[in-house]
Design a protein around this motif. Structure first.
Motif, PDB file in Angstrom:
ATOM      1  N   PRO A 370      19.776 -55.367  80.571  1.00  0.00           N
ATOM      2  CA  PRO A 370      19.593 -54.738  81.892  1.00  0.00           C
ATOM      3  C   PRO A 370      20.669 -55.139  82.888  1.00  0.00           C
ATOM      4  N   GLU A 371      21.121 -56.384  82.800  1.00  0.00           N
ATOM      5  CA  GLU A 371      22.153 -56.861  83.719  1.00  0.00           C
ATOM      6  C   GLU A 371      23.476 -56.137  83.469  1.00  0.00           C
ATOM      7  N   TYR A 372      23.849 -56.006  82.215  1.00  0.00           N
ATOM      8  CA  TYR A 372      25.117 -55.350  81.870  1.00  0.00           C
ATOM      9  C   TYR A 372      25.070 -53.855  82.192  1.00  0.00           C
ATOM     10  N   ILE A 373      23.960 -53.212  81.873  1.00  0.00           N
ATOM     11  CA  ILE A 373      23.826 -51.784  82.175  1.00  0.00           C
ATOM     12  C   ILE A 373      23.856 -51.547  83.685  1.00  0.00           C
ATOM     13  N   SER A 374      23.246 -52.455  84.430  1.00  0.00           N
ATOM     14  CA  SER A 374      23.248 -52.333  85.888  1.00  0.00           C
ATOM     15  C   SER A 374      24.666 -52.443  86.442  1.00  0.00           C
ATOM     16  N   HIS A 375      25.447 -53.387  85.933  1.00  0.00           N
ATOM     17  CA  HIS A 375      26.832 -53.528  86.377  1.00  0.00           C
ATOM     18  C   HIS A 375      27.630 -52.261  86.072  1.00  0.00           C
ATOM     19  N   LEU A 376      27.377 -51.674  84.915  1.00  0.00           N
ATOM     20  CA  LEU A 376      28.113 -50.480  84.514  1.00  0.00           C
ATOM     21  C   LEU A 376      27.772 -49.297  85.411  1.00  0.00           C
ATOM     22  N   ALA A 379      29.124 -49.727  89.163  1.00  0.00           N
ATOM     23  CA  ALA A 379      30.569 -49.870  89.386  1.00  0.00           C
ATOM     24  C   ALA A 379      31.064 -48.742  90.298  1.00  0.00           C
ATOM     25  N   GLY A 380      31.730 -49.129  91.388  1.00  0.00           N
ATOM     26  CA  GLY A 380      32.135 -48.141  92.384  1.00  0.00           C
ATOM     27  C   GLY A 380      33.530 -47.597  92.196  1.00  0.00           C
ATOM     28  N   ASN A 381      34.402 -48.282  91.464  1.00  0.00           N
ATOM     29  CA  ASN A 381      35.777 -47.821  91.294  1.00  0.00           C
ATOM     30  C   ASN A 381      36.145 -47.908  89.814  1.00  0.00           C
ATOM     31  N   PRO A 382      37.213 -47.232  89.424  1.00  0.00           N
ATOM     32  CA  PRO A 382      37.580 -47.212  88.001  1.00  0.00           C
ATOM     33  C   PRO A 382      37.828 -48.598  87.419  1.00  0.00           C
ATOM     34  N   TYR A 383      38.424 -49.507  88.226  1.00  0.00           N
ATOM     35  CA  TYR A 383      38.693 -50.844  87.687  1.00  0.00           C
ATOM     36  C   TYR A 383      37.398 -51.582  87.371  1.00  0.00           C
ATOM     37  N   SER A 384      36.446 -51.537  88.314  1.00  0.00           N
ATOM     38  CA  SER A 384      35.167 -52.219  88.095  1.00  0.00           C
ATOM     39  C   SER A 384      34.428 -51.611  86.906  1.00  0.00           C
ATOM     40  N   ARG A 385      34.476 -50.292  86.815  1.00  0.00           N
ATOM     41  CA  ARG A 385      33.796 -49.646  85.693  1.00  0.00           C
ATOM     42  C   ARG A 385      34.451 -50.016  84.367  1.00  0.00           C
ATOM     43  N   ASN A 386      35.768 -50.112  84.359  1.00  0.00           N
ATOM     44  CA  ASN A 386      36.474 -50.496  83.146  1.00  0.00           C
ATOM     45  C   ASN A 386      36.115 -51.920  82.729  1.00  0.00           C
ATOM     46  N   LEU A 392      30.478 -54.906  78.264  1.00  0.00           N
ATOM     47  CA  LEU A 392      29.409 -54.366  77.418  1.00  0.00           C
ATOM     48  C   LEU A 392      29.870 -54.271  75.965  1.00  0.00           C
ATOM     49  N   LEU A 393      31.076 -53.761  75.733  1.00  0.00           N
ATOM     50  CA  LEU A 393      31.566 -53.641  74.360  1.00  0.00           C
ATOM     51  C   LEU A 393      31.807 -55.013  73.739  1.00  0.00           C
TER      52      LEU A 393
END
Length: 789
Positions: A370-376, A379-386, A392-393
């Motif tokens: 749940p913590e990792y999915i929440s971070h994903l 994520a507000g910008n492409p860098y954070s999402r990456n 996660l991977l």
């Protein structure tokens, strides 16, 4: 005179233990009178209880005796009636009277005797079951109230749970025999099962509570903080299960066996109750005794787990360390106890490993994922999402490696499971089981895995150097056939292999099927989009008339062909064959419904059909482009009908337009052969040959032209040139031009043979080797033949 104390050797161990614990000091000796009074009071209470039990036993015996007497009286009455019947029968036979109705009376009498016997058996069985169940209930009730156990011999001091378990096994044996021999006694079996269920609802928690108390008394669990400490001693020396001794070890082993016995009894009862029903319920639950060993360890590890959410590799390392340290204890100490308990089908090593993995998976599902999915998602910008995607991977990589380590550890037991057992073990020993209840997490994993794959593949597709053809074998299963294949197809193959290897770790076929649908399909679609774009660019610039555009389209067709071969090889693998046979295979949209046609198709069937369609479309365009140029060059040759009316071959020469058309055919086909794979090139030249055959047949032989002897010789010479163009790709090219070849054969026949009335007979045509022309076509060609006088 004071009585002499008996020697210590004559006392039982329990008496010595009681004296040592209650009279260990002078102060205790001063209170000996009070202790004696207490013991006498408790002795009187027990004597009263014994008297009540004797009275109850006498009541049961009296009731049984009364029932037996009633049964005996019934049998005596039946015997008297049978004797009377025998005398009547003998008298009737002596007097010569007819014995009408005797058989009916005997049959009714036999039925009555059988009914009485059944009632007797039922009553005796019910009484026996009632006594057994009552004993179980009394033992369980006394165990629940925890009455004081008095001093007695060793045989009289057995654990009440063990006594109750033995009685329960006898009861289950009797109930099983009833179900087998008298299945109509359903109400009796149901009533007994109901009472046993209530007893087990008390007995199992009591046995587990006793087991937990024993584990606590031997010092289990060991401190998790000391696992990595270098104390100079082996792991076995710190293992409480190995170092326990004496009565403590005896009590633990007895309690261990009792708990295993209760579980085996529960499994037998469940198997009996489900027999004859088509309900798919797993009969083999996790081993309770191993669960009780794992539970306190996981609780003690929670403190460390909570600090390592951002460093999951530490969590996996700790769980693996704990599991590895105590796995030898499972083989050497606990497995013999399980075998003695007759709990078949269980391996302590596998149970220890699978329960540890299951406990870890529960923690991952509750706290980590749940913590990792929440971070994903946040994520507000492409860098954070990456960064969230990378985390996660990375977590999933750790889970896959962790599962492989544990499955390897379980395989060291030396037991080779069958196919079904292997799948069950794979599911039990996989931390990826978290996806079974969270399909949306699996979709997120597939989405990010796909994005990662496309990020690697897009630069490869944009690099023109990767579109250079290289010799490559089509299939490892086929003969040594070399084919052209651009480097990009190798890159796509590598990405597909990576995706499939990733999802092979998933514990269920339905999850693997869903993952493949969500990842492999989009990769193939992306490749097809790229191939189509390159082909359209080549077609738009030159309409595929120059050599460079033909080579570019050939590279795209070669790539599609190679990936199609790769997917076909995948479909022959057992990994994909399981998906075909699995009725619960998920579609990408979550649907599990399959039509009858889809149920027999491989999961990659749709992608294979798309690749085949792409190849077919552009192979046909190759043929269309060649025929378009051939038509333009042959226009003058087709219009010149006078050339067929020459009466002699003195000035026979090849027409320039036809020669140029043949040169064009050879050049274009050679260019395509140089760039295209062998399979698709064969389709191209055969398609061209078929189209040229129809073109020349309709525009020359069916054009109402008149063929004199010289014209037939010219046509023969021209067709020899045409056949020569195709000798590079076949041994007998005239076989691929059936209509013009057979037309020429007709034209070259003698006048006498052609003027017969057999031309319209198809049997005559076939007998003379004319198999591809209809009788009407043959008649028209014959009419166009002009013989010299």
């Amino acid at each position: 005179m004071a009585r002499q104390l008996p020697p210590p050797s004559s006392l039982s161990p329990y008496a010595l233990e009681f004296l040592n614990s209650n009279l260990s000091s002078e102060v205790d000796l001063a209170g000996a009178a009070a202790l004696l009074s207490k013991l006498r009071h408790q002795s009187d209470d027990l004597a009263g209880s014994l008297s009540e039990l004797n009275t109850e036993l006498l009541t049961h015996l009296t009731r049984h005796l009364s029932h037996s007497e009633r049964v005996m009286s019934l049998f005596s009455s039946v015997s008297v009636q049978l004797e009377d019947l025998r005398r009547i029968s003998s008298r009737a036979l002596c007097d010569g009277e007819p014995s009408r109705g005797m058989g009916d009376e005997l049959q009714a009498m036999a039925k009555e005797v059988a009914r009485i016997e059944t009632v007797r058996n039922y009553a005796e069985t019910a009484l026996k079951l009632d006594m057994l169940v009552a004993d179980v209930e009394d033992t369980v009730s006394s165990s629940k109230t925890s009455t004081l156990r008095m001093l007695s011999s060793k045989n009289d001091s057995e654990d009440k749970c063990s006594v109750a378990l033995r009685t329960l096994k006898l009861t289950e044996d009797l109930v099983a025999s009833i179900v087998k021999q008298n299945p109509q006694w359903v109400r009796l079996v149901t009533a007994v099962d109901h009472r046993i269920d209530r007893a087990l609802a008390i007995l199992r928690p009591q046995a587990i509570a006793d087991h937990r108390a024993l584990l606590s008394s031997i010092g289990w669990p060991p401190s998790v903080s000391n696992l990595n400490a270098d104390t100079g001693t082996s792991v076995d020396d710190q293992n409480p299960l190995f170092i326990m001794q004496g009565n403590l070890k005896i009590k633990y082993c007895e309690n261990f066996s009792t708990l295993c016995g209760i579980q085996e009894l529960q499994r037998r009862r469940k198997h009996r109750q489900l027999q004859g029903h088509s309900i798919n319920v797993p009969l083999q639950e996790p081993l309770w005794v191993i669960e009780e060993l794992v539970r306190p360890i996981i609780i003690a590890s929670q403190h460390h787990f909570s600090k390592w959410i951002d460093k999951p590799e530490y969590i996996f390392a700790l769980v693996y360390k704990i599991t590895l340290d105590y796995v030898r204890c499972m083989d050497d100490l606990l497995q013999p106890l399980v075998d003695e308990s007759m709990l078949s089908g269980y391996s302590c090593r596998e149970e220890w490993i699978s329960i540890m993995v299951s406990s870890l998976a529960t923690h991952l599902a509750e706290a980590v994922f749940p913590e990792y999915i929440s971070h994903l998602r946040d994520a507000g910008n492409p860098y954070s999402r990456n960064q969230a995607r990378i985390s996660l991977l990375n977590l999933l990589d750790l889970m896959i490696d962790f599962d492989k380590q544990f499955q390897s550890l379980a395989a060291q037991s030396g037991i080779i499971p069958s196919g079904v057992e292997y799948n069950n073990n794979l599911e039990k020993m996989s931390s990826l089981i978290v996806f079974c209840d969270q399909l949306d997490w699996l979709d997120i994993w597939a989405e990010n895995e796909l994005a990662e794959t496309l990020d690697k593949l897009n630069p490869e597709m944009e690099d023109e150097r990767n579109w250079i053809d290289i010799p490559l074998q089509v299939s490892q299963l086929s003969d040594e056939v070399e084919n052209k294949c651009p480097l990009i197809s190798t890159a796509v193959h590598r990405c597909l292999n990576s995706l499939i290897e990733r999802c092979q770790a998933l514990p269920r076929v339905s999850l693997r099927s869903r993952f493949v649908k969500l990842t492999v399909g989009p990769v193939i679609n992306k490749l097809l989009d790229c191939l189509l774009q390159r082909c359209l660019e080549a077609e738009g610039l030159t309409a595929l008339t120059d050599e460079a555009s033909l080579i570019k389209v050939s590279q795209s067709v070669n790539t599609a062909h190679h990936i199609e071969c790769v997917l076909n090889e995948f479909c022959e693998d057992i990994f994909f064959l399981e998906m075909v046979s699995d009725p619960n295979a998920y579609e990408a949209d979550g649907s599990t419904t399959k039509s009858s046609s889809e149920s027999s198709e491989n999961i990659l069937f749709g992608e294979i059909k798309k690749l085949q369609g792409f190849r077919t479309e552009w192979v046909e365009k190759f043929s269309t482009v060649i025929l378009r140029g051939f038509d333009a060059l042959c226009r003058d040759y087709i219009k010149n009908k006078k050339q067929w009316q020459e009466k002699s071959n003195d000035s026979l020469s090849l027409p320039r337009s036809f020669t140029e058309a043949m040169d064009y055919l050879h050049k274009k086909l050679s260019t395509i052969e140089e760039g295209l794979n062998k399979m698709d090139f064969t389709r191209v030249w055969r398609s061209v040959a078929s189209a040229v055959d129809k073109f020349l047949f309709s525009n020359i032989l069916l054009s109402n032209a008149k063929f004199h002897d010289g014209g037939v010789e010219r046509l023969d010479s021209d067709l020899a040139l045409l056949f020569g163009v195709f000798t590079a790709w076949c041994i007998r090219p005239e076989g691929f031009f059936p209509k013009i070849s057979e037309s020429l054969k007709l034209l070259k026949m003698e006048k006498k043979l052609l003027q017969s009335n057999s031309i319209d007979d198809e049997r005559w045509l076939k007998g003379n080797g004319i198999k591809h022309l209809s009788s009407l076509e043959a008649q028209k060609i014959v009419k166009s033949r002009i013989f010299s006088s």
